[in-house]
Design a protein around this motif. Structure first.
Motif, PDB file in Angstrom:
ATOM      1  N   LEU A 138      32.070  59.636  44.526  1.00  0.00           N
ATOM      2  CA  LEU A 138      32.866  58.655  43.804  1.00  0.00           C
ATOM      3  C   LEU A 138      34.167  58.285  44.515  1.00  0.00           C
ATOM      4  O   LEU A 138      34.968  57.521  43.988  1.00  0.00           O
ATOM      5  CB  LEU A 138      33.215  59.182  42.403  1.00  0.00           C
ATOM      6  CG  LEU A 138      32.022  59.489  41.486  1.00  0.00           C
ATOM      7  CD1 LEU A 138      32.497  60.103  40.181  1.00  0.00           C
ATOM      8  CD2 LEU A 138      31.219  58.234  41.208  1.00  0.00           C
ATOM      9  N   ALA A 139      34.385  58.825  45.720  1.00  0.00           N
ATOM     10  CA  ALA A 139      35.612  58.497  46.458  1.00  0.00           C
ATOM     11  C   ALA A 139      35.700  56.987  46.676  1.00  0.00           C
ATOM     12  O   ALA A 139      34.685  56.290  46.679  1.00  0.00           O
ATOM     13  CB  ALA A 139      35.623  59.213  47.797  1.00  0.00           C
ATOM     14  N   PHE A 140      36.938  56.507  46.856  1.00  0.00           N
ATOM     15  CA  PHE A 140      37.117  55.055  46.988  1.00  0.00           C
ATOM     16  C   PHE A 140      36.317  54.503  48.161  1.00  0.00           C
ATOM     17  O   PHE A 140      35.723  53.435  48.077  1.00  0.00           O
ATOM     18  CB  PHE A 140      38.602  54.721  47.150  1.00  0.00           C
ATOM     19  CG  PHE A 140      38.888  53.264  47.002  1.00  0.00           C
ATOM     20  CD1 PHE A 140      39.055  52.718  45.737  1.00  0.00           C
ATOM     21  CD2 PHE A 140      38.962  52.433  48.109  1.00  0.00           C
ATOM     22  CE1 PHE A 140      39.294  51.364  45.586  1.00  0.00           C
ATOM     23  CE2 PHE A 140      39.203  51.085  47.961  1.00  0.00           C
ATOM     24  CZ  PHE A 140      39.371  50.537  46.699  1.00  0.00           C
ATOM     25  N   ASP A 141      36.277  55.266  49.270  1.00  0.00           N
ATOM     26  CA  ASP A 141      35.480  54.817  50.411  1.00  0.00           C
ATOM     27  C   ASP A 141      34.148  55.583  50.461  1.00  0.00           C
ATOM     28  O   ASP A 141      33.571  55.784  51.514  1.00  0.00           O
ATOM     29  CB  ASP A 141      36.254  55.007  51.723  1.00  0.00           C
ATOM     30  CG  ASP A 141      36.770  56.435  51.874  1.00  0.00           C
ATOM     31  OD1 ASP A 141      36.579  57.228  50.930  1.00  0.00           O
ATOM     32  OD2 ASP A 141      37.346  56.752  52.929  1.00  0.00           O
ATOM     33  N   GLY A 142      33.694  56.041  49.290  1.00  0.00           N
ATOM     34  CA  GLY A 142      32.481  56.856  49.224  1.00  0.00           C
ATOM     35  C   GLY A 142      31.205  56.034  49.159  1.00  0.00           C
ATOM     36  O   GLY A 142      31.246  54.804  49.108  1.00  0.00           O
ATOM     37  N   PRO A 143      30.072  56.708  49.142  1.00  0.00           N
ATOM     38  CA  PRO A 143      28.770  56.040  49.194  1.00  0.00           C
ATOM     39  C   PRO A 143      28.491  55.113  48.006  1.00  0.00           C
ATOM     40  O   PRO A 143      27.868  54.065  48.180  1.00  0.00           O
ATOM     41  CB  PRO A 143      27.766  57.193  49.232  1.00  0.00           C
ATOM     42  CG  PRO A 143      28.523  58.421  48.921  1.00  0.00           C
ATOM     43  CD  PRO A 143      29.959  58.168  49.192  1.00  0.00           C
ATOM     44  N   LEU A 144      28.954  55.485  46.814  1.00  0.00           N
ATOM     45  CA  LEU A 144      28.652  54.643  45.649  1.00  0.00           C
ATOM     46  C   LEU A 144      29.324  53.274  45.788  1.00  0.00           C
ATOM     47  O   LEU A 144      28.693  52.238  45.544  1.00  0.00           O
ATOM     48  CB  LEU A 144      29.119  55.334  44.365  1.00  0.00           C
ATOM     49  CG  LEU A 144      28.719  54.631  43.079  1.00  0.00           C
ATOM     50  CD1 LEU A 144      27.208  54.505  42.974  1.00  0.00           C
ATOM     51  CD2 LEU A 144      29.257  55.372  41.872  1.00  0.00           C
ATOM     52  N   ASN A 145      30.605  53.278  46.214  1.00  0.00           N
ATOM     53  CA  ASN A 145      31.298  52.006  46.407  1.00  0.00           C
ATOM     54  C   ASN A 145      30.702  51.207  47.555  1.00  0.00           C
ATOM     55  O   ASN A 145      30.683  49.976  47.525  1.00  0.00           O
ATOM     56  CB  ASN A 145      32.791  52.242  46.646  1.00  0.00           C
ATOM     57  CG  ASN A 145      33.551  52.337  45.332  1.00  0.00           C
ATOM     58  OD1 ASN A 145      33.066  51.882  44.293  1.00  0.00           O
ATOM     59  ND2 ASN A 145      34.727  52.927  45.373  1.00  0.00           N
ATOM     60  N   ARG A 146      30.190  51.911  48.577  1.00  0.00           N
ATOM     61  CA  ARG A 146      29.560  51.200  49.683  1.00  0.00           C
ATOM     62  C   ARG A 146      28.281  50.513  49.190  1.00  0.00           C
ATOM     63  O   ARG A 146      27.984  49.382  49.551  1.00  0.00           O
ATOM     64  CB  ARG A 146      29.253  52.171  50.825  1.00  0.00           C
ATOM     65  CG  ARG A 146      29.801  51.684  52.153  1.00  0.00           C
ATOM     66  CD  ARG A 146      29.668  52.735  53.230  1.00  0.00           C
ATOM     67  NE  ARG A 146      30.509  53.892  52.965  1.00  0.00           N
ATOM     68  CZ  ARG A 146      30.225  55.117  53.408  1.00  0.00           C
ATOM     69  NH1 ARG A 146      29.120  55.337  54.093  1.00  0.00           N
ATOM     70  NH2 ARG A 146      31.038  56.120  53.156  1.00  0.00           N
ATOM     71  N   LEU A 147      27.565  51.231  48.317  1.00  0.00           N
ATOM     72  CA  LEU A 147      26.346  50.673  47.721  1.00  0.00           C
ATOM     73  C   LEU A 147      26.689  49.424  46.909  1.00  0.00           C
ATOM     74  O   LEU A 147      26.035  48.387  47.019  1.00  0.00           O
ATOM     75  CB  LEU A 147      25.719  51.737  46.819  1.00  0.00           C
ATOM     76  CG  LEU A 147      24.233  51.609  46.513  1.00  0.00           C
ATOM     77  CD1 LEU A 147      23.433  51.925  47.763  1.00  0.00           C
ATOM     78  CD2 LEU A 147      23.859  52.566  45.392  1.00  0.00           C
ATOM     79  N   LEU A 148      27.754  49.540  46.088  1.00  0.00           N
ATOM     80  CA  LEU A 148      28.191  48.396  45.281  1.00  0.00           C
ATOM     81  C   LEU A 148      28.585  47.240  46.189  1.00  0.00           C
ATOM     82  O   LEU A 148      28.269  46.083  45.911  1.00  0.00           O
ATOM     83  CB  LEU A 148      29.379  48.793  44.407  1.00  0.00           C
ATOM     84  CG  LEU A 148      29.082  49.635  43.166  1.00  0.00           C
ATOM     85  CD1 LEU A 148      30.361  49.966  42.431  1.00  0.00           C
ATOM     86  CD2 LEU A 148      28.141  48.866  42.244  1.00  0.00           C
ATOM     87  N   GLY A 149      29.300  47.572  47.287  1.00  0.00           N
ATOM     88  CA  GLY A 149      29.707  46.545  48.230  1.00  0.00           C
ATOM     89  C   GLY A 149      28.492  45.851  48.828  1.00  0.00           C
ATOM     90  O   GLY A 149      28.496  44.639  49.027  1.00  0.00           O
ATOM     91  N   GLY A 150      27.431  46.615  49.065  1.00  0.00           N
ATOM     92  CA  GLY A 150      26.200  46.079  49.641  1.00  0.00           C
ATOM     93  C   GLY A 150      25.554  45.027  48.754  1.00  0.00           C
ATOM     94  O   GLY A 150      24.958  44.075  49.243  1.00  0.00           O
ATOM     95  N   VAL A 151      25.693  45.189  47.419  1.00  0.00           N
ATOM     96  CA  VAL A 151      25.104  44.194  46.518  1.00  0.00           C
ATOM     97  C   VAL A 151      26.151  43.185  46.058  1.00  0.00           C
ATOM     98  O   VAL A 151      25.930  42.426  45.124  1.00  0.00           O
ATOM     99  CB  VAL A 151      24.436  44.864  45.289  1.00  0.00           C
ATOM    100  CG1 VAL A 151      23.281  45.732  45.725  1.00  0.00           C
ATOM    101  CG2 VAL A 151      25.449  45.657  44.477  1.00  0.00           C
ATOM    102  N   GLY A 152      27.316  43.226  46.718  1.00  0.00           N
ATOM    103  CA  GLY A 152      28.304  42.179  46.467  1.00  0.00           C
ATOM    104  C   GLY A 152      29.299  42.480  45.361  1.00  0.00           C
ATOM    105  O   GLY A 152      30.154  41.648  45.065  1.00  0.00           O
TER     106      GLY A 152
END
Lengths: 303, 424
Positions: A138-152
């Motif tokens: 759940l870190a700000f630069d963590g995998p979940l946010n990267r995933l969210l970034g991937g779908v826009g």
């Protein structure tokens, strides 16, 4: 002759026997009572008594209700109590998730054996490990946010946004503990009469109707049991996860009474105020516990 | 038969009451020391590998003076340390010698400690950092390390951006401008900030304070005369908020842990500057390892207010104190003196990479960053946040996060802090 000699020989023994018979139960429960009184109730009373004394310069002085006034004036403690309320509101979700998943496993969805073990897996992890894992996820630069970034979708500061953090922590808590409740539900399903399900199917009931009219009524006692244990778990064992994931932050939004007590006693050296907070938490738990006993009793009578 | 049941019941009841009795009295608690041939020390350091040589030296020094006394070091987990100590203080028994962090943690508990002035008189010159262990003119612990908040910078990033790594920005405006240059050249953030626990503001307040407050205001603050509504104090908080609003910090600062995620950001070269520590952790030794000795710079706080005199904020970091229930205060004080002897502290510096309180130890072998820090000790002053009570610090943690997220104004924050400071 016999009539008289019998009774005349017995009387000396009888009162003695009665005397001990009457007292034997008390003697037998004495150890348990003494343990409870000496190691539970007496320290409890000491703690309550301690909460009426002062901290720091006023150490040892009687200060009346000052600690309680300070407690309820403290916005952090108010936040902690509000969060307890929030946990109670989220309780149905915490019960519904394992209930629903157990239902699917019971109805033998494809791969149900696999899911049964996977769902239980997090329950064997310690909260410290779970907390550390989700700190990374759940870190700000963590995998979940990267995933969210991937779908826009924009990044969410899961543990840094005061409106989101408590839900993130509770979500992780539910994820890590629902395996236990799932097992209880599966045990409950084992007692369910399959003939009822077959009958419902023969009558053409849809899945929703099966759940609503067959499974839920058949499992009412199991559901109540899971409600009680989940509630106790949420109110008493979130400390480890909270401590690792947010330490009460951001902005004090994830404080719970336990963490508050720990901070006041250990970090701020205000043991008397911590005692007052403990007393309040005890009263809350007492009310919750009594309410749950009442519910269980009522449901017992229905059966 | 009944007789036997009765006796066993009486026996059981007796055992149970005896158990209760000892639970509340704890006469024979093994960690308390009634006799004077044994001292018990509580700390959170003696279990660590890199302090082994230090404790060896200290023990040897003490054994020379008191060969018959056994010293037992009990390493407590740091997370639980003050909670355990609080329990011991409530009971009025337990360890004879205890380790403390300087500042609020010690000052909140001086009632349980022995004033050491008479015992450490000879060490006053040799060691620095006594203020953090003093209250109302009396000293309660002897400092081991110095802890402070130098502003570290990554010389390699400055160089990549075409800036001179040997002349770091001297004013806040230059600092912000240089950050812009570094950001566009390397993509690195300006400041590595971890404010998940709210420690970020403590570091910021102390590191930037001397660049904003006038020397008079600074000294008044340390002396306890703090005017929270003064324009300069407010300016520090405005800088803090502006640094967040203008994107100087790394993203997600409120959910980044100071220990050790923010240090990792700086070590990875993802941020050009970082307010770090001098000792223990998040300091020159860690940074040297990752970035290379030659790339770790230390700058004086960039000047914000022309009337201010920027200086290095530092205090006594950790130090050993004597509890007031110890049966032989002279003996316990001798142990404290052994624990702060030059040989022991030299080992502490060499192995743990701490800036120790003993100013006579040579540190020239530890790299340029240390040399800069040590050269600034002379003019350095006590850190602003160390003067605050732990309750005010707890509040400042929460307010700092609210300032970053914009849910409180600077005026409101300083008003709350003033109220808390007054009450404490």
């Amino acid at each position: 002759m016999d009539d008289r000699s019998g009774p005349s020989r017995r009387p000396p023994a009888r009162p003695r026997g009665r005397f001990w018979e009457r007292r034997a139960p008390y003697v037998l429960v004495a150890p348990a009572v003494l343990i409870i009184v000496g190691l539970r109730l007496y320290p409890l009373l000491l703690g309550v008594n301690f909460s009426f004394t002062g901290d720091g310069d006023r150490n040892g002085e009687q200060v009346g209700l000052d600690n309680y006034t300070a407690l309820f004036d403290d916005p952090l403690f108010q936040q902690a109590l509000r969060n307890v309320g929030l946990l109670v509101l989220l309780l149905p979700v915490a019960v519904a998730i394992p209930g629903l998943l157990a239902t699917f496993i019971y109805l033998r969805v494809p791969g149900h054996r696999f899911y049964r073990s996977v769902y239980f897996f997090p329950a064997v992890l310690s909260p410290v490990i779970v907390g550390a894992i989700f700190n990374l996820v759940l870190a700000f630069d963590g995998p979940l946010n990267r995933l969210l970034g991937g779908v826009g979708a924009g990044p969410v500061d899961w543990l840094g946004d005061p409106d989101v953090a408590i839900f993130a922590v509770v979500g992780v808590y539910i994820w890590s503990t629902f395996g236990m409740a799932l097992v209880v539900f599966l045990a409950g399903f084992a007692t369910l009469d399959p003939a009822l399900l077959d009958a419902a199917r023969v009558d053409g009931a849809a899945l929703r109707q099966v759940i609503r009219h067959v499974i839920v009524p058949g499992l009412s006692r199991t559901i109540q049991f899971v409600f009680v244990t989940t509630m106790i778990g949420m109110l008493t064992s979130m400390f480890g996860l909270l401590y690792i994931m947010t330490s009460g932050g951001p902005e004090g939004s994830t404080y719970l009474p336990e963490l508050y007590i720990w901070t006041q006693q250990g970090q701020l050296n205000r043991p008397a105020l911590a005692s007052a907070a403990s007393t309040v938490l005890f009263l809350i738990m007492l009310v919750v516990g009594l309410a749950q006993i009442a519910i269980l009793r009522r449901s017992g009578r229905e059966d | 038969m009944k007789q036997r049941a009765l006796w066993s019941a009486i026996l059981l009841a007796g055992l149970v009451t005896a158990g209760c009795g000892s639970a509340s009295e704890s006469d024979d608690d093994p960690s308390s020391s009634g006799e004077s041939d044994r001292l018990v020390v509580w700390d959170w350091k003696s279990g660590e590998e890199n302090t082994a040589a230090y404790f060896e030296q200290a023990k040897a020094d003490f054994a020379e003076q008191h060969p018959d006394v056994t010293v037992e070091f009990v390493a407590q987990p740091f997370e639980q340390y003050y909670a355990l100590l609080g329990t011991a203080i409530q009971a009025g028994e337990g360890p004879d010698v205890v380790l403390f962090n300087g500042g609020g943690q010690l000052r909140d508990r001086v009632d349980a400690l022995l004033p050491l002035d008479d015992y450490v008189a000879d060490d006053r010159e040799r060691l620095a950092g006594w203020e953090a262990f003093s209250q109302d003119g009396a000293v309660y612990a002897a400092p081991l390390t110095l802890q402070g908040h130098p502003i570290y910078y990554n010389k390699a990033l400055y160089e990549q951006a075409g800036l001179d790594p040997e002349s770091p920005p001297a004013t806040w405006d230059d600092f912000v401008a240089d950050c812009g240059t570094v950001k566009s050249a390397t993509g690195a953030a300006c400041i590595a900030l971890g404010n998940k626990e709210g420690y970020g503001i403590e570091f910021f307040l102390s590191a930037m304070g001397s660049a904003v407050l006038t020397p008079e205001e600074y000294d008044a603050w340390i002396a306890g005369d703090r005017d929270w509504s003064s324009p300069h104090v407010k300016q520090i908080f405005e800088l803090w908020q502006a640094a967040g609003d203008t994107g100087l910090n790394n993203e997600g600062a409120n959910s980044t842990a100071m220990f050790n995620d923010s240090f990792a950001i700086f070590q990875a070269g993802d941020a050009a500057n970082m307010i770090g520590l001098m000792s223990d952790i998040g300091h020159w030794k860690d940074f040297n390892e990752f970035l290379g000795e030659e790339n770790v710079g230390v700058m004086v706080a960039p000047q914000v207010n022309p009337e201010a005199t920027p200086s290095l904020p530092y205090d006594g970091g950790i130090g050993y104190a004597v509890t007031n229930w110890t049966s032989d205060p002279d003996l316990a004080a001798d142990l404290v003196r052994s624990l702060t002897s030059t040989d022991a502290l030299a080992a502490f510096h060499a192995d743990a990479g701490a800036i120790v309180s003993d100013t006579t130890i040579d540190v020239s072998g530890a790299g340029p960053a240390v040399s800069t820090i040590v050269s600034e000790l002379e003019t350095g002053k006590q850190a602003l946040h160390v003067a605050l009570s732990s309750q005010t610090l707890e509040l400042i943690h929460i307010l700092s996060q609210q300032l970053l997220s914009g849910s409180v104004t600077v005026d409101d924050a300083v008003a709350q802090l003033a109220a808390s400071d007054q009450a404490g």
